[in-house]
Motif scaffolding. Structure first.
Motif, mmCIF file in Angstrom:
data_model
loop_
_atom_site.group_PDB
_atom_site.id
_atom_site.type_symbol
_atom_site.label_atom_id
_atom_site.label_comp_id
_atom_site.label_asym_id
_atom_site.label_seq_id
_atom_site.Cartn_x
_atom_site.Cartn_y
_atom_site.Cartn_z
ATOM 1 N N CYS A 168 54.554 10.563 39.899
ATOM 2 C CA CYS A 168 54.456 10.562 41.359
ATOM 3 C C CYS A 168 54.515 11.986 41.916
ATOM 4 O O CYS A 168 53.686 12.367 42.746
ATOM 5 C CB CYS A 168 55.585 9.699 41.930
ATOM 6 S SG CYS A 168 55.699 9.796 43.712
ATOM 7 N N GLY A 217 57.332 6.389 43.694
ATOM 8 C CA GLY A 217 57.444 6.074 42.268
ATOM 9 C C GLY A 217 58.525 5.076 41.941
ATOM 10 O O GLY A 217 58.880 4.205 42.735
ATOM 11 N N GLU A 218 59.084 5.253 40.759
ATOM 12 C CA GLU A 218 59.936 4.226 40.156
ATOM 13 C C GLU A 218 61.304 4.060 40.802
ATOM 14 O O GLU A 218 61.963 3.039 40.585
ATOM 15 C CB GLU A 218 60.092 4.579 38.665
ATOM 16 C CG GLU A 218 60.610 3.450 37.833
ATOM 17 C CD GLU A 218 60.750 3.840 36.371
ATOM 18 O OE1 GLU A 218 59.945 4.646 35.869
ATOM 19 O OE2 GLU A 218 61.684 3.325 35.735
ATOM 20 N N PHE A 270 69.676 10.183 40.333
ATOM 21 C CA PHE A 270 69.717 11.010 41.540
ATOM 22 C C PHE A 270 69.284 10.234 42.793
ATOM 23 O O PHE A 270 69.966 10.231 43.819
ATOM 24 C CB PHE A 270 68.848 12.272 41.385
ATOM 25 C CG PHE A 270 68.878 13.104 42.624
ATOM 26 C CD1 PHE A 270 69.947 13.950 42.870
ATOM 27 C CD2 PHE A 270 67.878 12.993 43.586
ATOM 28 C CE1 PHE A 270 70.016 14.681 44.054
ATOM 29 C CE2 PHE A 270 67.950 13.719 44.766
ATOM 30 C CZ PHE A 270 69.011 14.562 44.999
ATOM 31 N N THR A 280 65.390 22.836 36.438
ATOM 32 C CA THR A 280 65.984 22.906 37.776
ATOM 33 C C THR A 280 66.512 21.518 38.143
ATOM 34 O O THR A 280 65.736 20.598 38.385
ATOM 35 C CB THR A 280 64.902 23.355 38.785
ATOM 36 O OG1 THR A 280 64.350 24.591 38.325
ATOM 37 C CG2 THR A 280 65.450 23.527 40.174
ATOM 38 N N ILE A 298 54.867 10.588 26.713
ATOM 39 C CA ILE A 298 55.186 9.570 25.679
ATOM 40 C C ILE A 298 54.554 8.217 25.997
ATOM 41 O O ILE A 298 54.644 7.294 25.193
ATOM 42 C CB ILE A 298 56.710 9.378 25.506
ATOM 43 C CG1 ILE A 298 57.364 8.942 26.823
ATOM 44 C CG2 ILE A 298 57.365 10.591 24.913
ATOM 45 C CD1 ILE A 298 58.662 8.190 26.621
ATOM 46 N N GLY A 357 52.200 4.994 26.579
ATOM 47 C CA GLY A 357 51.104 4.394 25.804
ATOM 48 C C GLY A 357 51.032 4.983 24.402
ATOM 49 O O GLY A 357 49.940 5.231 23.897
HETATM 50 P P1 FDA Z 1 59.064 9.868 36.210
HETATM 51 O O1 FDA Z 1 60.187 9.369 35.399
HETATM 52 O O2 FDA Z 1 57.723 9.964 35.625
HETATM 53 O O3 FDA Z 1 59.416 11.320 36.802
HETATM 54 C C1 FDA Z 1 60.640 11.621 37.375
HETATM 55 C C2 FDA Z 1 60.953 13.069 37.068
HETATM 56 O O4 FDA Z 1 62.089 13.460 37.826
HETATM 57 C C3 FDA Z 1 61.310 13.294 35.614
HETATM 58 O O5 FDA Z 1 60.496 14.298 35.081
HETATM 59 C C4 FDA Z 1 62.782 13.707 35.640
HETATM 60 O O6 FDA Z 1 63.112 14.638 34.646
HETATM 61 C C5 FDA Z 1 62.888 14.307 37.034
HETATM 62 N N1 FDA Z 1 64.250 14.283 37.587
HETATM 63 C C6 FDA Z 1 65.134 13.254 37.595
HETATM 64 N N2 FDA Z 1 66.257 13.620 38.229
HETATM 65 C C7 FDA Z 1 66.089 14.913 38.631
HETATM 66 C C8 FDA Z 1 66.900 15.840 39.311
HETATM 67 N N3 FDA Z 1 68.124 15.515 39.730
HETATM 68 N N4 FDA Z 1 66.416 17.080 39.555
HETATM 69 C C9 FDA Z 1 65.156 17.439 39.133
HETATM 70 N N5 FDA Z 1 64.352 16.588 38.470
HETATM 71 C C10 FDA Z 1 64.803 15.338 38.225
HETATM 72 N N6 FDA Z 1 53.593 3.135 32.669
HETATM 73 C C11 FDA Z 1 52.271 2.887 32.666
HETATM 74 O O7 FDA Z 1 51.710 2.578 33.726
HETATM 75 N N7 FDA Z 1 51.536 2.999 31.513
HETATM 76 C C12 FDA Z 1 52.106 3.341 30.322
HETATM 77 O O8 FDA Z 1 51.413 3.502 29.305
HETATM 78 C C13 FDA Z 1 53.522 3.535 30.299
HETATM 79 N N8 FDA Z 1 54.158 3.797 29.129
HETATM 80 C C14 FDA Z 1 55.513 4.046 29.133
HETATM 81 C C15 FDA Z 1 56.159 4.299 27.912
HETATM 82 C C16 FDA Z 1 57.520 4.580 27.908
HETATM 83 C C17 FDA Z 1 58.219 4.797 26.598
HETATM 84 C C18 FDA Z 1 58.241 4.616 29.137
HETATM 85 C C19 FDA Z 1 59.708 4.949 29.172
HETATM 86 C C20 FDA Z 1 57.605 4.350 30.334
HETATM 87 C C21 FDA Z 1 56.241 4.045 30.353
HETATM 88 N N9 FDA Z 1 55.574 3.742 31.536
HETATM 89 C C22 FDA Z 1 54.229 3.471 31.515
HETATM 90 C C23 FDA Z 1 56.286 3.771 32.836
HETATM 91 C C24 FDA Z 1 56.004 5.106 33.553
HETATM 92 O O9 FDA Z 1 56.327 6.169 32.674
HETATM 93 C C25 FDA Z 1 56.835 5.213 34.836
HETATM 94 O O10 FDA Z 1 56.613 4.076 35.630
HETATM 95 C C26 FDA Z 1 56.432 6.464 35.611
HETATM 96 O O11 FDA Z 1 56.633 7.610 34.813
HETATM 97 C C27 FDA Z 1 57.248 6.586 36.884
HETATM 98 O O12 FDA Z 1 56.841 7.754 37.547
HETATM 99 P P2 FDA Z 1 57.854 8.568 38.481
HETATM 100 O O13 FDA Z 1 57.134 9.788 38.903
HETATM 101 O O14 FDA Z 1 58.432 7.676 39.498
HETATM 102 O O15 FDA Z 1 59.059 8.946 37.514
#
Ligand code: FDA
Length: 396
Positions: free
Chosen positions: A13, A368-369, A176, A129, A43, A45
């Motif tokens: 997102c 996002g999530e 967070f 960060t 990671i 898919g």
């Molecule tokens: P996302 O988790 O991508 O990003 C959040 C970011 O915020 C992270 O980089 C984190 O480090 C950072 N963060 C958190 N707290 C923070 C803080 N306090 N300060 C600074 N940074 C901070 N979905 C799909 O549609 N197809 C697929 O193939 C897959 N496959 C898959 C495999 C595996 C193993 C997992 C765990 C998940 C999937 N998913 C998926 C789900 C998909 O990964 C998920 O829905 C999205 O990454 C969500 O996107 P966001 O941007 O909301 O969070």
């Protein structure tokens, strides 16, 4: 450093939001806790990234408010996702059930699209960060964050919380967004691991464990929903796509149903066999549909050594129940370490569906999530992440 907005999280997102804001000439800074952007994209898919689903509609999402998604999905469609990635050389190929993967590229190339665009447009991504807190003053928001052991602050008129959900803490997941919401009086829909393997303990444990590695095409269902895909037996319970799907609809203590032979009726198959060869053993008949190991394991419930001609009415009922109405009562799930997504999250009633701005905190957006929007397995969750990133960018 003057930015129009700070984005917390360089995930799906946050990265889409940064790029789309750049297209509109808005300067953002993305703060990312990890040492690299896009950890979960990388990671996803199995490293190939199932980046959207051709069939995605609001129907494949779980949310206390099922209508919430409509506006975002009208503003950013699956076509938009496909066209966006095509523009940067990522051509989609359907693997199964509408799931699009890069045809000849992988997840790294998807992340690279965002990194290159951010560089080109001078959108900054600050890694390592860790954002700790957000406060407000008359000019906007002041974020405190740590870099190593140093505590610093940065301010901006707008803030985007795109810090994801709770799954896979070792990859940077934090609470967070949920903590911020709680501290600011925003309602949270109870969270739980979703798209997660389920565990079996107690008297049935050994039965499942002996089948570890076996995969069977099934229809898995409960009162709410059904999915036809493979289930996978493991030494601690059940996994595989159909189980991950139903896990999002399963609550502790509930039983769900597995139809081990969807699209066929075992009683009709037995009747047909009786007509052609009544001496066929039940095991022989079942071996036509299952691996021998699985048929053998069904011997715990079924009279496999009887011929189809000899099966009594009670036997037939047992065969029907075992094959079409196999009941499973998991002990639990494998938790956030193994979950692909989080169910629940920030209540969508706290957020404008048109802009994704927090109703109680103008200038602050969620995407996002972290929100109470949970997609099925199969590219749906990324479609939501891209769409929410796009929508927020239009409003920064
Ligand atoms: P996302 O988790 O991508 O990003 C959040 C970011 O915020 C992270 O980089 C984190 O480090 C950072 N963060 C958190 N707290 C923070 C803080 N306090 N300060 C600074 N940074 C901070 N979905 C799909 O549609 N197809 C697929 O193939 C897959 N496959 C898959 C495999 C595996 C193993 C997992 C765990 C998940 C999937 N998913 C998926 C789900 C998909 O990964 C998920 O829905 C999205 O990454 C969500 O996107 P966001 O941007 O909301 O969070």
């Amino acid at each position: 450093m003057d930015a129009d907005a700070i984005i917390i999280g360089a995930g799906a997102c946050g990265l889409m939001c940064a790029v789309q804001a750049g297209f509109l000439g808005k300067k953002v800074i993305v703060l990312e806790k990890n040492s690299k952007p896009g950890a979960k994209i990388l990671i996803s898919g199995g490293g190939r990234c199932n980046y959207t689903n051709q069939w995605a509609t609001t129907e494949q999402f779980i949310s206390a408010n099922p209508h919430f998604l409509k506006s975002s999905f009208n503003q950013w469609t699956v076509e938009d996702t496909i066209n966006f990635f095509e523009t940067y050389g990522i051509i989609g190929k359907e693997k199964t059930l509408g799931q699009l993967f890069p045809e000849d590229k992988n997840a790294k190339d998807i992340v690279e699209v965002f990194i290159s665009l951010c560089e080109e447009m001078e959108q900054e991504i600050w890694c390592n960060t860790d954002v700790k807190d957000i406060e407000q003053n008359e000019k906007g928001f002041i974020l405190s964050y740590t870099v190593g052991d140093k505590v610093k602050t940065i301010s901006a008129p707008k803030v985007v919380i795109a810090s994801g959900g709770l799954p896979i803490p070792k990859m940077g997941a934090t609470d967070f967004a949920l903590r911020f919401a709680r501290n600011n009086g925003l309602k949270i829909i109870e969270t739980a691991p979703a798209l997660v393997p389920l565990t079996i303990t107690g008297k049935d444990e050994d039965w499942y464990a002996q089948l570890s590695g076996n995969s069977v095409f099934c229809e898995v269902s409960n009162d709410e929903i059904s999915f036809e895909e493979n289930i996978l037996f493991t030494h601690w319970g059940l996994s595989g796509p159909a189980i991950l799907q139903i896990s999002s609809y399963w609550r502790r203590g509930e039983v769900f149903n597995i139809n081990l032979l969807p699209n066929q009726n075992i009683l009709e198959l037995i009747e047909e066999e009786r007509k052609s060869n009544g001496k066929t053993l039940l095991s022989t008949l079942l071996n036509r549909f299952y691996a021998k190991k699985f048929t053998d394991a069904l011997g715990k419930f079924l009279p496999l050594t009887k011929t189809v001609a000899d099966l009594s009415k009670a036997d037939m009922e047992l065969v029907y129940q075992t094959i079409h109405e196999f009941k499973v009562k998991p002990a639990g799930d494998k938790g956030y370490d193994k979950a692909e997504v989080m169910r629940g999250g920030i209540d969508t009633n706290e957020i404008s569906s048109k802009t994704l701005e927090c109703k109680k905190i103008p200038g602050l957006y969620f995407g996002g999530e972290c929100m109470d929007v949970t997609g099925w397995l199969g590219g749906y969750n990324f479609q939501w992440a891209w769409a929410s990133g796009f929508v927020i960018a239009q409003n920064l």
